[in-house]
Design an enzyme around this catalytic site. Structure first.
Site, short mmCIF file in Angstrom:
data_model
loop_
_atom_site.label_atom_id
_atom_site.label_comp_id
_atom_site.label_asym_id
_atom_site.label_seq_id
_atom_site.Cartn_x
_atom_site.Cartn_y
_atom_site.Cartn_z
N ASP A 162 0.86 -1.17 0.00
CA ASP A 162 0.00 0.00 0.00
C ASP A 162 0.91 1.23 0.00
OD1 ASP A 162 -2.17 1.69 0.05
OD2 ASP A 162 -3.25 0.57 1.58
C1 BGC Z 1 -5.24 2.96 0.17
C2 BGC Z 1 -5.53 1.89 -0.85
C3 BGC Z 1 -5.52 2.48 -2.23
C4 BGC Z 1 -4.20 3.18 -2.47
C5 BGC Z 1 -4.08 3.78 -3.85
C6 BGC Z 1 -3.99 3.76 -0.19
O1 BGC Z 1 -3.81 4.83 0.65
O2 BGC Z 1 -5.07 2.36 1.44
O3 BGC Z 1 -6.76 1.27 -0.57
O4 BGC Z 1 -5.74 1.47 -3.17
O5 BGC Z 1 -4.04 4.20 -1.51
O6 BGC Z 1 -4.90 4.87 -3.99
#
Ligand code: BGC
Length: 765
Positions: free
Chosen positions: A312
């Site tokens: 993430d």
């Molecule tokens: C979130 C994810 C998301 C990613 C890309 C992160 O901060 O936890 O769920 O897919 O950002 O936007």
């Protein structure tokens, strides 16, 4: 670069995309393709390999002003893009800049990126990922569905797969082939800011609907021009932070990890999900990104996951700066990569350069073995091939993007999600001739219906609202005519020092209008938010909203309470005095219309709660609790369980009668299947849909048994007087539980089957 006018007018109906007939599901990934990957790997330099594991955000390659801010309208900075692809060899890009873009702009951006990646010796294409979590929510004119919590409330498997299919189609129409969805985290912590992104509290409901979404995204076999790779999030335990705050630690014993949090991921992996994003938080003291047991032993070795894992946002940095399990970037990368992270969402500029340098060094110094790097690369290339990225581009038409047909599916999803929780004296449906006051802070803006991840990350900017879609107020006006409808906001929602807050607003006006109406439709709820900005300090609905409800009741007019909220906010003080209560969740762009349809009787509500709605701020309960949770110090009995409404609950404008619950055997051996039948009749006066829910309780076991657990469900439609007999088949897996090591075991003994209020016992030998 194409000019905007041409982009908008000539390119909006088709986009250049590769031929996909060659793409395939990873489950039957062809051996020849594996050979092709081996060949590519043999030609790759270390820099190229490292770069493939690096994912950057779009902003990292956009033009910025002197202050470093992205210039609007956004434009790719060719130098930055070349540096990222030609020098650092990055393999993936994600996201949008700060707001939604039209398809022409997306086409231009993706085309530019593809062109630069083609200039590379090996021509390995970039895989572009986006959070299309309730429709392709970063594309202008896309079809926006309810958020996942609403989709779960439909309990409708076909709608879940249609949601996936339509979203995949419109994502492809945007030129993107990788969707960071579905969220398969279990919704058991309503304080958590991302509760609305889950499919609710039950592992079975979550598994069944999750699998359907994946099927909708990826198609059943090959990934063609209309499907995308899914990304299961956030593996695993992310949704259970003890503090309720996003990305904070969870404690999940192995037994409950197996029974509750893993099943949805496991069934989606079995269904062929291609990628998986890792939990940014910590479970049992181990950050998700360094948990080798989960990422490698379980996921890749035991479950046979052939796709790739992606970290993430900035998680390799967090290992050092937040979780304190490493002392340098190189150490963090090494820990994460060796645990099983294949691609890192690095994602900013210049951090990605540091990432590539540090990773390079880690491999040269043999902290990360080449075999591990090659394994990650093989996984990434497999997915890139499977989604057709290596194939020749052809023109594909997407006439259904944002079409009436797609909107109808989104509307039906909203309609079937809306859950009627209270209807005193059958006040609903309302007569269309009534004078109605539509009130409340969430009544007149699409942002409340859509929630976060809509046009912008937090979803609070109304200037991007979809043109032509109705707020609740507008939908009611359209339904019964503006002359019968008045509006008073009554209260406002806002953020103060980063925390949600509300205050009363023009209350005299509210009272005057209440005075001259027959009924008040009061829309309460939450500000859109997700991740850290969505942290809250209490589950209670902010005070001013409760106060507004009390002012409404004091008017003496019947009040229909409409909840537009991503998580169950405690509303106990205002339940009694309301005549009707409707839960809308976050129903998307067509939620206002769907609600109006139900309020005025043009549709019959059929949503059922996908979670146990708490009555008290300090007591979070689940429907499948063990018996000891019910033990009461007050009555000395087992009646302590006292939610506002139970999981699976939802009223209808008609009645359903259940009879003839029958088991085909009263004793079974472990390999036998058990067939359970039940007859359901619509004994009321309206056509309606009912969710038939089958639960099983293990009456005695060596570890405290859960209470009843959902094992099967089916949504059916019945006309007045019509009945249907359903038969469900249960098997060994349905009678098992996990031991203290998380291993599934089967113990003989008595089990109880329950459908509605009917129960039968059988014995497992
Ligand atoms: C979130 C994810 C998301 C990613 C890309 C992160 O901060 O936890 O769920 O897919 O950002 O936007």
């Amino acid at each position: 670069m194409l000019n905007r006018f041409i982009t908008k007018n000539l390119i909006c109906f088709f986009i250049l995309l590769p031929v996909v007939s060659i793409g395939q599901n990873l489950k039957d990934f062809h051996i020849d393709k594996e050979k092709e990957i081996t060949k590519i790997l043999s030609k790759m330099t270390l820099e190229e390999k490292v770069g493939q594991t690096c994912q950057i955000t779009l902003d990292a390659v956009l033009m910025t002003n002197k202050e470093g801010k992205t210039i609007e309208p956004i434009k790719i900075d060719p130098e930055k893009l070349k540096e990222a692809i030609n020098k650092y060899k990055i393999g993936s890009i994600l996201n949008v800049s700060w707001h939604t873009l039209d398809r022409g702009v997306w086409n231009e951006i993706l085309g530019t990126i593809a062109k630069v990646s083609k200039s590379e010796k090996l021509e390995i294409p970039i895989i572009y990922g986006i959070d299309a979590i309730h429709g392709i929510n970063y594309t202008v004119g896309a079809t926006l569905f309810p958020q996942e919590i609403g989709l779960a409330a439909t309990w409708n498997k076909d709608l879940a797969s249609d949601f996936g299919r339509v979203t995949a189609y419109e994502t492809r129409a945007t030129g993107i082939r990788w969707n960071f969805s579905p969220v398969l985290d279990l919704g058991r912590q309503p304080l958590w800011s991302r509760f609305f992104e889950t499919l609710g509290e039950d592992p079975y409901l979550c598994s069944v609907l999750g699998e359907k979404i994946v099927e909708g995204y990826q198609g059943n076999g090959r990934i063609d021009d209309f499907h995308v790779a899914s990304c299961l999030k956030h593996f695993v335990g992310y949704s259970a932070p003890f503090s309720g705050r996003d990305r904070t630690p969870a404690w999940i014993p192995k037994k409950y990890m197996s029974e509750l949090y893993l099943p949805s991921f496991h069934s989606a992996v079995d269904a062929g999900a291609m990628t998986l994003m890792i939990n940014s938080g910590v479970v049992n003291g181990i950050p998700g990104h360094v948990n080798k047991h989960l990422l490698t032993t379980l996921l890749k070795e035991e479950w046979g996951f052939k796709g790739f894992t992606v970290s993430d946002w900035e998680d390799y940095i967090m290992l050092e700066t937040v979780h304190n399990v490493s002392s340098s970037i190189q150490e963090s990368i090494t820990l994460a990569f060796n645990a099983g992270v294949d691609m890192s969402m690095v994602p900013n500029n210049p951090q990605y350069k540091e990432y590539c340098d540090a990773m390079n060094k880690a491999v040269c110094e043999k902290d990360i073995p080449m075999d591990r790097l090659d394994d990650a690369l093989r996984r990434i290339l497999r997915v890139k091939m499977a989604i057709g990225l290596f194939e020749k581009e052809v023109k594909v038409d997407y006439p259904l993007f944002g079409s009436k047909e797609h909107k109808e599916i989104a509307f039906n999803s909203a309609l079937e999600s809306i859950t009627l929780l209270k209807n005193s004296n059958n006040i609903l449906p309302l007569a269309k001739e009534l004078k109605v006051l539509v009130a409340g802070p969430t009544a007149n803006n699409l942002i409340y219906l859509n929630g976060a991840w809509t046009h912008t990350w937090q979803g609070v900017d109304s200037s991007f609202n979809t043109k032509g879609c109705h707020s609740v107020l507008e939908a009611i006006q359209a339904k019964i005519g503006s002359s019968n409808v008045e509006f008073a906001k009554g209260a406002e929602l806002y953020m103060e020092n980063g925390w949600e807050s509300s205050r009363l607003h023009e209350i005299v006006d509210f009272k005057t209008k209440a005075e001259r109406s027959d009924v008040i439709i009061l829309c309460l709820g939450e500000m859109p938010s997700t991740e850290k900005p969505g942290d809250i300090q209490s589950l209670n609905l902010p005070e001013a909203q409760l106060e507004l409800a009390k002012i409404a009741y004091a008017s003496g007019k019947p009040v229909v309470l409409v909840l537009i909220e991503g998580r169950p906010r405690v509303i106990q003080p205002i339940v009694e005095a309301s005549s009707a209560i409707i839960q809308c969740y976050l129903p998307g762009d067509f939620g206002g219309d769907a609600l109006a349809e139900i309020l005025f009787g043009d549709a019959n509500p059929s949503g059922k709660l996908p979670y146990t709605y708490p009555k008290y701020d300090g007591v979070i309960e689940f429907y499948d609790r063990p018996k000891s949770v019910d033990r009461s110090g007050k009555s000395n009995g087992f009646d302590a369980f006292d939610p506002q409404w139970n999981f699976g609950f939802g009223l209808s404008y008609t009645e359903f009668e259940y009879t003839n619950l029958t088991l085909d055997k009263l004793q079974i051996n472990s390999n036998d299947s058990l067939n359970v039948s039940v007859t359901v009749k619509n004994s009321g006066k309206k056509t309606g849909k009912e969710v038939v829910q089958l639960y099983i309780s293990d009456l005695k076991s060596s570890l405290i048994p859960s209470g009843k657990c959902l094992k099967r469900f089916e949504k059916i439609e019945l006309n007045p007087g019509e009945s249907k007999t359903l038969t469900f088949s249960l098997h060994k897996k349905d009678f098992q539980f996990a031991d203290e090591n998380g291993e599934w075991i089967l113990e003989p003994g008595d089990f109880e089957v329950q459908v509605e209020k009917h129960k039968r016992v059988f014995k497992l030998n």
